[in-house]
Design a protein around this motif. Structure first.
Motif, PDB file in Angstrom:
ATOM      1  N   PRO A 305      33.944  39.958  26.885  1.00  0.00           N
ATOM      2  CA  PRO A 305      34.870  39.065  27.611  1.00  0.00           C
ATOM      3  C   PRO A 305      36.273  39.663  27.706  1.00  0.00           C
ATOM      4  O   PRO A 305      37.006  39.384  28.666  1.00  0.00           O
ATOM      5  N   ILE A 306      36.633  40.483  26.744  1.00  0.00           N
ATOM      6  CA  ILE A 306      37.956  41.114  26.781  1.00  0.00           C
ATOM      7  C   ILE A 306      38.063  42.029  27.993  1.00  0.00           C
ATOM      8  O   ILE A 306      39.065  42.034  28.708  1.00  0.00           O
ATOM      9  N   ARG A 312      40.056  41.020  35.405  1.00  0.00           N
ATOM     10  CA  ARG A 312      40.462  39.840  36.170  1.00  0.00           C
ATOM     11  C   ARG A 312      41.989  39.800  36.355  1.00  0.00           C
ATOM     12  O   ARG A 312      42.486  39.554  37.444  1.00  0.00           O
ATOM     13  N   ARG A 313      42.684  40.105  35.261  1.00  0.00           N
ATOM     14  CA  ARG A 313      44.138  40.100  35.341  1.00  0.00           C
ATOM     15  C   ARG A 313      44.627  41.184  36.311  1.00  0.00           C
ATOM     16  O   ARG A 313      45.532  40.961  37.107  1.00  0.00           O
ATOM     17  N   SER A 314      44.001  42.333  36.239  1.00  0.00           N
ATOM     18  CA  SER A 314      44.369  43.421  37.150  1.00  0.00           C
ATOM     19  C   SER A 314      44.180  42.995  38.597  1.00  0.00           C
ATOM     20  O   SER A 314      45.040  43.229  39.453  1.00  0.00           O
ATOM     21  N   TYR A 315      43.038  42.363  38.859  1.00  0.00           N
ATOM     22  CA  TYR A 315      42.736  41.912  40.222  1.00  0.00           C
ATOM     23  C   TYR A 315      43.805  40.944  40.720  1.00  0.00           C
ATOM     24  O   TYR A 315      44.351  41.096  41.815  1.00  0.00           O
ATOM     25  N   LEU A 316      44.135  39.964  39.864  1.00  0.00           N
ATOM     26  CA  LEU A 316      45.097  38.948  40.290  1.00  0.00           C
ATOM     27  C   LEU A 316      46.509  39.511  40.395  1.00  0.00           C
ATOM     28  O   LEU A 316      47.250  39.187  41.319  1.00  0.00           O
ATOM     29  N   ASP A 317      46.873  40.383  39.463  1.00  0.00           N
ATOM     30  CA  ASP A 317      48.223  40.958  39.469  1.00  0.00           C
ATOM     31  C   ASP A 317      48.480  41.830  40.685  1.00  0.00           C
ATOM     32  O   ASP A 317      49.620  41.974  41.126  1.00  0.00           O
ATOM     33  N   THR A 318      47.417  42.431  41.218  1.00  0.00           N
ATOM     34  CA  THR A 318      47.618  43.373  42.323  1.00  0.00           C
ATOM     35  C   THR A 318      47.153  42.806  43.661  1.00  0.00           C
ATOM     36  O   THR A 318      47.104  43.524  44.659  1.00  0.00           O
ATOM     37  N   GLY A 319      46.785  41.530  43.688  1.00  0.00           N
ATOM     38  CA  GLY A 319      46.300  40.949  44.935  1.00  0.00           C
ATOM     39  C   GLY A 319      44.985  41.557  45.389  1.00  0.00           C
ATOM     40  O   GLY A 319      44.767  41.769  46.572  1.00  0.00           O
TER      41      GLY A 319
END
Lengths: 462, 432
Positions: A305-306, A312-319
């Motif tokens: 999960p880590i 997931r964070r990378s995806y959201l942070d970079t659009g």
């Protein structure tokens, strides 16, 4: 976390790549992370060929086939029969040639992480030759809609896939007509039925973007399908230059605003569905869905999960920047666990065997028979969900015997005069276990030695 | 279940379907078109059998009359002449393994002989290297990339036709080279090699995924094999001898299939435009453990070998499609990459050695005793105090056959066929 550089090099090439060609692990050893990162590039993955065949060409061939079949039915005469056969053979050879070219690229490319990344996305946006009409379009689809966009923005990839004739045919979008559109009204007067086809809209939600866990309803699916009406293919009767390409058919589009997953989309013709896709691409659900699929494909059927959260964070942070996502995957420590957790699919197995022996496959018939016998018929995943990731799917008893039989037939010629132990070192590097090394050293023939390598637990996994 | 398949060979039904259903015969274009203008040379046939893994010469042709034999071999020693399970007598010293009844029958007619201490120039005891040297005809491994049998075809001059074939999925090195050859194997890889399967089962012993999967897969497949065989064992499709062998129980070791392969090869070679030269590979002779004596692992392989040779001889003697006896114009040479240690090892087997036995058979063979000298197994005569010492260069044996049977002259044998081998003389007196 300190991991031996030799192991990292082997993991980089076998897990992230498509299996080692001679010397590849040595090259990766200099800096395994950089080795992978250098393969990420904004212009996308490699095309399978120089000047690959286009969708328009294939659409014309398919039209010729349909025409021949129509004539045959009307005429039931003598020579049209051959015309149908020939037209069908053209399409079949097209698909075979596309698959062979794609496989040869996978076998020979020095940028195998880039290619694996492209194959992941091609499978994410599955178009299957199991549906006749799509068969000769899968190759052009991958080249035109997938490969150029795999390191771009997810949204662009989604739109490219959803506007490609292959996908529009495969998931029946071409026949979807807004119930209140001018076309539907016109047909009503002639007594012909016309209406929505939800197939593509549903699969975009379920498979390509937010996933079922996002909690959308049937109403959302229907509304999205309405928004997508009009997305289709240019008929062959129109401008011959554009025949078979994407076209928005204004007159098939359902007029009016749509409510999808709590958002209102005013009528905007073609742009209405594009706006939906923009929001879908930006959704945290999509970020999660894409991240867990990536982690499942590259690292483990049941990923940490880590790792998923990091992606997931990378995806959201970079659009939804897929280059950034690829870089994040490469630097994630969880992805470098030395214990291989992934069982190769038949295609991965064969490609890695060809890479290990530096044999380039040229016989599509034999390749197709082998893949089919192992459960992965070329270009023909059984559903829009694409090929499964889970080991259990591929490790059926009969499939393992088939892999063994294939290895046995392949190895004597493929090994040639080479030392199978050297091939094993080249193929697995530090991942080669003493147990398997000993078995190879005890082999009775070179061919047997190579068979043992190919069938070894560590070669079957990545 | 007692009926195990011949490793790597699928059902007889598959073999028949492949051979006769798919027009294999068209691949063997006219080879003997230029009639008998060459003094009958074009009628001559040669079959070369490569036994891979290191065939134990001391079991193939046990020197039971050698005073050191029984003690060196212990539990794997073949019994003396006349004993139950004892050697089949050739002369005062040598016999044949009790499984080789067909070969023995030929030997009694002067149509089978042994060369009991033959070796290639290689002394490394590595399978891969030794097989290379055996087949490339050179002095070292990796030195030459074509095989001596192919170069022999080259030396025989142009025929413009395919005239050699191999049995197996791929052409062995011995037959690879400039001259076009063909290969045939039944069933397109539907069978499975029990040896590889065994190795993999060991490797998968602690693999929770692959272990159970392979075991399950093999069980299913062997059931399928039995079913197909039972179906094939109909009177219409199986010679009576095959059925008897099948019904005899587990000891047949795939003999019916092996015999069938022999008759299949004979059928290929006796067609009006059949192959004149053939190469055959057999494997699984690497008997490091539980080798056995009159019965056991090696005996099982030898039963198959005997059955194959029996089928080949029968098929050539009485061509299925009619035609004259071809066996009388045939020489069969069987060789292995190296022999095995003279002493039995700690696991009831033998390890990689040096000299072994080569077998010569055929109606064209000249009657005679053993080929080459016997160094004996006396301790001071063993090579490096462990192996049968070589007294004959394998190339000399092959040269003798090629010169006297196929008419290839010495100069070509010394340079083209076996490069740089002028010092190795052809063995004389092998062929009528």
């Amino acid at each position: 976390m300190t991991i031996d550089r030799n192991i990292e090099a082997a993991v980089a090439v076998t897990r992230f790549g498509l299996g080692a060609r001679a010397g590849e692990i040595d090259r990766a050893r200099i800096d395994p992370h950089a080795y992978l990162a250098s393969q990420i590039r904004p212009q996308g993955a490699d095309p399978t060929q120089d000047a690959p065949p286009t969708t328009a060409q294939r659409e014309k061939e398919y039209a010729a086939f349909k025409e021949a079949r129509k004539l045959e039915k009307e005429d039931s005469g003598n020579k049209t029969d051959d015309t149908v056969k020939m037209a069908r053979r053209v399409l079949r050879n097209d698909a075979a040639g596309d698959f062979l070219a794609r496989t040869q690229l996978a076998v020979t490319t020095p940028n195998a992480f880039r290619e694996r990344w492209a194959l992941f996305w091609a499978n994410h946006f599955t178009v299957s030759a199991a549906k006749n009409q799509a068969a000769a379009l899968v190759g052009p689809f991958e080249n035109e809609a997938i490969r150029p966009h795999v390191f771009g923005r997810f949204e662009d990839l989604l739109v490219a896939s959803s506007t490609h004739p292959a996908m529009l045919h495969y998931l029946d979008q071409v026949g979807s007509v807004g119930p209140d559109s001018p076309v539907a009204q016109g047909r009503q007067s002639t007594g012909k039925r016309a209406g929505l086809n939800e197939n593509l809209a549903r699969e975009i939600l379920e498979l390509h973007t937010v996933g079922v866990e996002a909690g959308y309803t049937q109403a959302d699916v229907t509304e999205f399908a309405r928004a997508m009406t009009g997305w289709g293919v240019d008929g062959l009767d129109g401008d011959p230059e554009r025949a078979g390409e994407f076209k928005f058919h204004e007159r098939m589009h359902e007029p009016g605003a749509r409510m999808i997953m709590g958002r209102r989309y005013p009528d905007g013709g073609e742009d209405q569905a594009r706006a939906v896709m923009r929001d879908l691409a930006a959704s945290p659900h999509t970020a999660h869905h894409v991240s867990i699929k990536l982690a499942r494909h590259f690292v483990a059927d049941d990923p940490s999960p880590i790792l998923v959260e990091r992606l997931r964070r990378s995806y959201l942070d970079t659009g939804g920047n897929l280059s950034a996502l690829a870089h994040t995957l490469v630097v994630s420590p969880e992805a470098w666990d030395p214990t291989p957790q992934k069982f190769k699919t038949p295609y991965e197995f064969l490609v890695s065997a060809w890479r290990a022996t530096e044999v380039t496959p040229r016989d599509m018939g034999a390749m197709s028979a082998a893949l089919t016998s192992m459960g992965q018929k070329p270009f023909a995943p059984p559903s829009p969900k694409g090929w499964a990731e889970e080991a259990q799917e591929w490790c059926a008893p009969d499939a393992i015997v088939k892999r063994m039989n294939w290895s046995e037939g392949f190895s004597p010629t493929a090994c040639g005069d080479r030392d199978p132990m050297r091939l094993a070192d080249n193929a697995l590097g530090a991942r080669l276990t003493p147990l398997v090394a000993r078995a190879i050293s005890r082999a009775e023939t070179r061919g047997e030695g190579l068979s043992i390598l190919l069938m070894s637990p560590e070669f079957q996994r990545r | 279940m007692s009926n195990h398949g011949f490793p790597g060979r699928p059902s007889r039904r598959g073999a028949l379907a492949s051979a006769f259903g798919l027009g294999i015969s068209i691949q063997f274009l006219g080879t003997r078109a230029f009639a008998d203008a060459d003094g009958g040379l074009s009628r001559r046939r040669l079959v070369v059998i490569i036994c891979r893994g290191g065939l134990d010469g001391l079991s193939l042709s046990p020197p039971v009359g050698d005073s050191a034999y029984a003690a060196l071999r212990g539990p794997i020693a073949i019994g003396g002449f006349g004993q139950p399970g004892g050697a089949l007598k050739l002369d005062g010293t040598f016999g044949l393994h009790p499984s080789l009844t067909a070969v023995h029958a030929l030997a009694l007619k002067g149509q089978a002989r042994i060369a009991p201490a033959v070796a290639t120039p290689d002394r490394e005891r590595s399978h891969f290297e030794a097989q290379d040297v055996l087949e490339n005809g050179g002095r070292v491994a990796y030195g030459v990339t074509s095989g001596w049998l192919n170069r022999a075809l080259e030396a025989m001059g142009p025929s413009g036709k395919v005239r050699a074939m191999s049995l197996g999925p791929t052409a062995p090195l011995v037959l690879r080279g400039k001259i076009e050859t063909v290969s045939w194997s039944p069933g397109g890889g539907q069978g499975h090699d029990t040896r590889l399967a065994g190795i993999l089962q060991d490797l998968y012993a602690h693999d929770p995924l692959l272990g159970p999967a392979l075991a399950g897969g093999l069980a299913t497949q062997s059931m399928a094999t039995v079913v197909t065989q039972e179906e094939a064992a109909q009177p219409a499709s199986a010679p009576a001898a095959d059925m008897m062998a099948t019904n005899a129980g587990g000891k047949s070791g795939g003999a019916p299939q092996a015999r069938r392969m022999g008759t299949m090869l004979a059928a290929f070679m006796t067609q009006p435009a059949g192959a004149q030269v053939a190469a055959v590979e057999m494997d699984a002779f690497d008997t490091h453990a539980r080798q056995g004596a009159a019965e056991g692992l090696l005996a099982t392989r030898l039963v198959s070998l005997d059955a194959f040779l029996d089928g080949l001889q029968a098929g050539l003697s009485h061509p299925a499609g009619g035609g004259p006896d071809a066996w009388r114009d045939t020489v069969v040479v069987l060789a292995t990459e190296f022999g095995r240690t003279a002493r039995v090892n700690g696991t009831g087997g033998t390890d990689h050695g040096t000299a072994s036995t080569a077998l010569l058979l055929g109606g064209a063979l000249k009657t005679g005793g053993i080929v080459g000298d016997w160094p004996t197994l006396a301790q001071n005569r063993l090579f490096e105090n462990r192996d049968t010492a070589p007294t004959l260069d394998m190339r000399g044996l092959f040269k003798g056959v090629l010169r006297d049977h196929l008419g290839i002259d010495r100069a070509r044998l010394d340079t083209l066929v076996f490069p740089d081998s002028a010092q190795v003389a052809p063995v004389s007196g092998l062929v009528v």
